[in-house]
Write a protein that holds these residues in place. Structure first.
Motif, mmCIF file in Angstrom:
data_model
loop_
_atom_site.group_PDB
_atom_site.id
_atom_site.type_symbol
_atom_site.label_atom_id
_atom_site.label_comp_id
_atom_site.label_asym_id
_atom_site.label_seq_id
_atom_site.Cartn_x
_atom_site.Cartn_y
_atom_site.Cartn_z
ATOM 1 N N ASP A 185 2.156 8.069 4.200
ATOM 2 C CA ASP A 185 3.354 8.750 3.691
ATOM 3 C C ASP A 185 4.131 9.423 4.819
ATOM 4 O OD1 ASP A 185 2.720 12.008 3.309
ATOM 5 O OD2 ASP A 185 0.953 10.713 3.453
ATOM 6 N N CYS A 186 5.421 9.611 4.571
ATOM 7 C CA CYS A 186 6.336 10.142 5.592
ATOM 8 C C CYS A 186 5.932 11.530 6.084
ATOM 9 C CB CYS A 186 7.759 10.175 5.052
ATOM 10 S SG CYS A 186 8.465 8.527 4.874
ATOM 11 N N LYS A 187 5.457 12.385 5.190
ATOM 12 C CA LYS A 187 5.078 13.737 5.597
ATOM 13 C C LYS A 187 3.992 13.687 6.676
ATOM 14 C CE LYS A 187 3.282 18.110 3.899
ATOM 15 N NZ LYS A 187 2.727 18.842 2.791
ATOM 16 N N SER A 188 3.002 12.869 6.471
ATOM 17 C CA SER A 188 1.922 12.737 7.461
ATOM 18 C C SER A 188 2.427 12.120 8.756
ATOM 19 C CB SER A 188 0.787 11.889 6.895
ATOM 20 O OG SER A 188 0.198 12.535 5.800
ATOM 21 N N LEU A 238 5.453 12.339 9.955
ATOM 22 C CA LEU A 238 6.244 13.352 10.642
ATOM 23 C C LEU A 238 5.358 14.359 11.368
ATOM 24 C CD1 LEU A 238 9.032 13.898 7.985
ATOM 25 C CD2 LEU A 238 9.321 12.890 10.267
ATOM 26 N N GLN A 239 4.242 14.714 10.753
ATOM 27 C CA GLN A 239 3.306 15.626 11.410
ATOM 28 C C GLN A 239 2.736 14.992 12.674
ATOM 29 O OE1 GLN A 239 0.668 16.367 8.099
ATOM 30 N NE2 GLN A 239 1.501 18.430 7.799
#
Length: 96
Positions: free
Chosen positions: A34-37, A39-40
Protein backbone atom coordinates in the motif's frame (compact mmCIF):
# COMPACT_ATOMS: atom_id res chain seq x y z
CA UNK A 1 35.27 12.33 0.13
CA UNK A 2 35.66 10.86 3.59
CA UNK A 3 39.41 10.51 4.18
CA UNK A 4 39.95 8.83 7.51
CA UNK A 5 39.40 5.08 7.75
CA UNK A 6 36.60 5.68 10.27
CA UNK A 7 34.84 8.16 7.97
CA UNK A 8 35.14 5.80 5.00
CA UNK A 9 33.78 2.91 7.05
CA UNK A 10 30.80 5.03 8.18
CA UNK A 11 30.10 6.13 4.60
CA UNK A 12 30.27 2.56 3.29
CA UNK A 13 27.94 1.35 6.05
CA UNK A 14 25.45 4.10 5.19
CA UNK A 15 25.65 3.15 1.52
CA UNK A 16 24.96 -0.49 2.34
CA UNK A 17 21.92 0.51 4.39
CA UNK A 18 20.71 2.69 1.52
CA UNK A 19 21.20 -0.20 -0.89
CA UNK A 20 19.20 -2.48 1.41
CA UNK A 21 16.44 0.10 1.77
CA UNK A 22 16.28 0.54 -2.02
CA UNK A 23 16.05 -3.23 -2.53
CA UNK A 24 13.29 -3.48 0.09
CA UNK A 25 11.42 -0.63 -1.59
CA UNK A 26 11.69 -2.35 -4.97
CA UNK A 27 10.30 -5.58 -3.49
CA UNK A 28 7.47 -3.66 -1.84
CA UNK A 29 6.49 -2.04 -5.14
CA UNK A 30 6.61 -5.40 -6.93
CA UNK A 31 4.44 -6.96 -4.21
CA UNK A 32 1.86 -4.18 -4.46
CA UNK A 33 2.38 -2.79 -0.96
CA UNK A 34 0.00 0.00 0.00
CA UNK A 35 0.99 3.61 -0.67
CA UNK A 36 1.27 4.57 3.00
CA UNK A 37 3.94 1.93 3.60
CA UNK A 38 5.73 2.84 0.37
CA UNK A 39 5.81 6.49 1.39
CA UNK A 40 7.30 5.56 4.75
CA UNK A 41 10.01 3.53 3.04
CA UNK A 42 10.73 6.32 0.56
CA UNK A 43 11.03 8.83 3.42
CA UNK A 44 13.45 6.51 5.23
CA UNK A 45 15.51 6.12 2.05
CA UNK A 46 15.57 9.88 1.53
CA UNK A 47 16.62 10.38 5.16
CA UNK A 48 19.46 7.90 4.76
CA UNK A 49 20.66 9.63 1.58
CA UNK A 50 20.46 13.02 3.28
CA UNK A 51 22.46 11.66 6.23
CA UNK A 52 25.18 10.45 3.87
CA UNK A 53 25.16 13.80 2.08
CA UNK A 54 25.55 15.59 5.42
CA UNK A 55 28.56 13.45 6.33
CA UNK A 56 30.25 14.04 2.98
CA UNK A 57 29.46 17.75 3.19
CA UNK A 58 31.01 17.82 6.66
CA UNK A 59 34.20 16.24 5.26
CA UNK A 60 34.17 18.72 2.38
CA UNK A 61 33.84 21.70 4.73
CA UNK A 62 36.67 20.46 6.90
CA UNK A 63 38.84 20.00 3.80
CA UNK A 64 37.86 23.38 2.37
CA UNK A 65 38.33 25.42 5.53
CA UNK A 66 41.02 23.33 7.16
CA UNK A 67 41.41 22.35 10.74
CA UNK A 68 42.28 24.34 13.82
CA UNK A 69 45.81 22.91 13.55
CA UNK A 70 46.58 24.96 10.44
CA UNK A 71 48.95 27.83 10.84
CA UNK A 72 47.66 31.38 10.64
CA UNK A 73 49.86 32.01 7.59
CA UNK A 74 48.25 29.17 5.66
CA UNK A 75 44.73 30.38 6.54
CA UNK A 76 45.57 33.97 5.63
CA UNK A 77 46.95 32.89 2.23
CA UNK A 78 43.49 31.68 1.21
CA UNK A 79 40.84 33.96 -0.21
CA UNK A 80 37.79 33.53 2.07
CA UNK A 81 35.44 34.96 -0.57
CA UNK A 82 36.56 32.36 -3.11
CA UNK A 83 36.16 29.57 -0.56
CA UNK A 84 32.68 30.74 0.38
CA UNK A 85 31.67 31.03 -3.29
CA UNK A 86 32.92 27.49 -3.96
CA UNK A 87 30.96 26.23 -0.97
CA UNK A 88 27.80 28.03 -2.05
CA UNK A 89 28.14 26.59 -5.56
CA UNK A 90 28.35 23.11 -4.06
CA UNK A 91 25.37 23.70 -1.77
CA UNK A 92 23.22 25.10 -4.59
CA UNK A 93 23.95 22.01 -6.65
CA UNK A 94 22.81 19.59 -3.97
CA UNK A 95 19.92 21.55 -2.50
CA UNK A 96 17.89 21.69 -5.72
Amino acid sequence: MPYSPEDKKRAVMRLRRIKGQAAALERAVEEGTDCKSLLQQIAALRGAANGLMAEVLDSHLRELFGSAKETVAVREARDPDEEIEALMKTLRTYLK
